[in-house]
Design a protein around this motif. Structure first.
Motif, PDB file in Angstrom:
ATOM      1  N   LYS A  37      -3.440   9.246  -2.372  1.00 41.66           N
ATOM      2  CA  LYS A  37      -2.236   9.254  -3.207  1.00 41.66           C
ATOM      3  C   LYS A  37      -1.979  10.651  -3.775  1.00 41.66           C
ATOM      4  O   LYS A  37      -0.851  11.164  -3.756  1.00 41.66           O
ATOM      5  CB  LYS A  37      -2.388   8.231  -4.340  1.00 41.66           C
TER       6      LYS A  37
ATOM      7  N   LEU B  12       1.110   4.194  -2.923  1.00 42.14           N
ATOM      8  CA  LEU B  12       0.857   5.598  -2.600  1.00 42.14           C
ATOM      9  C   LEU B  12       2.042   6.477  -2.984  1.00 42.14           C
ATOM     10  O   LEU B  12       1.872   7.637  -3.365  1.00 42.14           O
ATOM     11  CB  LEU B  12       0.546   5.753  -1.099  1.00 42.14           C
TER      12      LEU B  12
ATOM     13  N   ARG C 299     -11.486   2.530  -3.980  1.00 42.51           N
ATOM     14  CA  ARG C 299     -10.432   3.103  -4.826  1.00 42.51           C
ATOM     15  C   ARG C 299     -10.412   4.629  -4.765  1.00 42.51           C
ATOM     16  O   ARG C 299      -9.333   5.226  -4.693  1.00 42.51           O
ATOM     17  CB  ARG C 299     -10.584   2.630  -6.269  1.00 42.51           C
TER      18      ARG C 299
ATOM     19  N   ILE D 228      -8.311   5.744  -1.851  1.00 42.60           N
ATOM     20  CA  ILE D 228      -6.880   5.505  -2.063  1.00 42.60           C
ATOM     21  C   ILE D 228      -6.307   6.517  -3.047  1.00 42.60           C
ATOM     22  O   ILE D 228      -5.218   7.070  -2.830  1.00 42.60           O
ATOM     23  CB  ILE D 228      -6.640   4.059  -2.557  1.00 42.60           C
TER      24      ILE D 228
ATOM     25  N   LEU E  53       0.835  -1.204   0.000  1.00 42.64           N
ATOM     26  CA  LEU E  53       0.000   0.000   0.000  1.00 42.64           C
ATOM     27  C   LEU E  53       0.872   1.257   0.000  1.00 42.64           C
ATOM     28  O   LEU E  53       0.645   2.186  -0.776  1.00 42.64           O
ATOM     29  CB  LEU E  53      -0.922  -0.024   1.221  1.00 42.64           C
TER      30      LEU E  53
END
Length: 200
Positions: free
Chosen positions: A48, A17, A41, A44, A13
């Motif tokens: 990011k 990122l 998603r 995330i 993860l």
């Protein structure tokens, strides 16, 4: 922090990122839930883009399954995953157990857990809560948004209960989602969460 990723995929993860591995490799390594693309998603990708760290919080499934089979939470039962075991695990919430049993009773008979020992399943449930609570401990000096299924946080039980027991000074707010609250008495609403987000 997300329930949807397990502790042992934190490295993958973090790499995604930071942009050091592509998304297909990340998904291959991180074992996302089936509804990842449509439901998780966006979180995330937002993290990011903004450079926000994300905690893969949940206990690996094999460890929870082993506890449910053995009816015991211990390093021996959890094996290599015992490194994620929190120092203190609080199993004595009568309200949480009562709600857990009631939830199990309404599950369809086809559910694999239906024939299993309820007390053993409860221990596995509390293990998940405790590990998810412990996953946040290195970051308790900052504000954390934790996304999880409602049973892990409603009524300040589950994860908030474990956190508060170990860190009574913490300020914790529970935000729960609902599609309709008309049948729920006002007194009950205030117990479920500090905020209720009603989706239309």
């Amino acid at each position: 922090a997300l329930e949807m990723f397990e502790r042992d995929v934190q490295e993958s993860l973090d790499a995604y990122l930071k942009g050091t591995i592509p998304e297909d490799k990340f998904l291959e390594q991180a074992r996302p839930w089936p509804n990842y693309l449509e439901d998780y998603r966006p979180l995330i990708e937002f993290a990011k883009e903004k450079g926000i760290p994300v905690i893969a919080a949940n206990v690996p499934r094999r460890a929870a399954a082993a506890v449910a089979m053995a009816n015991k939470v211990s390093p021996d039962v959890m094996g290599e995953y015992s490194i994620y075991l929190s120092k203190k695990l609080h199993l004595k919430s009568k309200e949480y157990y009562k709600r857990f049993v009631a939830n199990m009773e309404i599950m369809p008979h086809s559910t694999p857990m239906k024939g299993m020992n309820v007390k053993a399943l409860f221990k596995a449930q509390v293990l998940k809560d405790a590990v998810m609570a412990a996953s946040m401990e290195p970051s308790l000096d900052r504000r954390i948004l934790f996304c999880c299924g409602h049973f892990h946080s409603d009524y300040h039980l589950g994860i908030p209960y474990q956190l508060q027991k170990n860190h009574p000074e913490l300020k914790i707010a529970v935000v729960t989602f609902a599609s309709y609250v008309g049948d729920l008495p006002m007194k009950e609403r205030s117990r479920i969460g500090d905020f209720i987000w009603v989706e239309e």
